[in-house]
Design an enzyme around this catalytic site. Sequence first.
Site, short mmCIF file in Angstrom:
data_model
loop_
_atom_site.label_atom_id
_atom_site.label_comp_id
_atom_site.label_asym_id
_atom_site.label_seq_id
_atom_site.Cartn_x
_atom_site.Cartn_y
_atom_site.Cartn_z
N SER A 77 0.81 -1.23 0.00
CA SER A 77 0.00 0.00 0.00
C SER A 77 0.84 1.28 0.00
O SER A 77 0.32 2.35 -0.31
CB SER A 77 -0.94 0.01 1.21
OG SER A 77 -0.22 0.16 2.41
N LYS B 28 0.85 4.49 6.96
CA LYS B 28 0.33 5.29 5.86
C LYS B 28 0.96 6.68 5.92
O LYS B 28 1.67 7.03 6.86
CB LYS B 28 -1.20 5.44 5.95
CG LYS B 28 -1.99 4.14 6.05
CD LYS B 28 -2.02 3.36 4.76
CE LYS B 28 -2.82 2.07 4.91
NZ LYS B 28 -2.74 1.22 3.70
#
Length: 278
Positions: A42, A119
Amino acid sequence: MAETEKTGNAIVETIKTVVYALLIAGVFRTLFFQPFWIPSGSMKQTLLIGDFLFVNKFAYGYSYASCPSIVIPRFGINLDAKKLCGAVDGDNTRLWGSDPERGDVVVFRHPVSGRDYIKRLIGMPGDKIQITGGVIQINGEPATQVADGQFDELMELQGPQGLRPRCANGAVGQGGVCSKERAIETLPNGVSYPVLNIGPQASDRTGIYSVPEGHYFFMGDNRDNSADSRLAQTAGGVGFVPYENLIGRADRIVFSSAGRSMLFFWTWRGDRFFKGVQ
């Protein structure tokens, strides 16, 4: 009798040594640096599957989430941070806390599952975030993107989970070149980094997210392959992340392996050892 006493004393001393070592490691991991393996794609290309880094835990101060989770399914051990340090959970404050900066790569605790995620911090408390045509709008100001060629990788099983990459160049066979469009994205505060795009999808066009006070909005750099704040927690995303759920900042990759095991030395990525995270 003397031999028995010596043997008994040796066992006791060994146990003490192990206990002290575990206590020291626990304190070090709680207060300073926490090891973190990158399990998914990701955050490509900033972070690759198999990158190993230490999370800087004193960057933002301490909360219940600073307590390490101890999960060893093989031995039936499942002690997460909330079980160990839950007494200080719920007030959304931190000890010696400092605010993260927009663009930081952050490890945080998922508000529902309790698992650790990594993230990029996009939205600050009070921001209004919207994605239009794949471009982030922050309080009406776009995070500019400049085309930067493509990101290529082999179509092969990646990491211990054997994940396969998604490609922008269609169906790619085993061993083929899997490509994604790459752009350099720049946030309003000047932080720049590469982002990847596979193709048009629903998450490229969203409504307006109003980030609550004391919460943050996160996205993955691999935009079409990231469960992040664009999805609610009930829909498999992370939603808005409370301040107290931040664990630390990812500053530097220490080690990296492209194989199914770190023992496969022929898969080590020497060019990523001690590489800074931007």
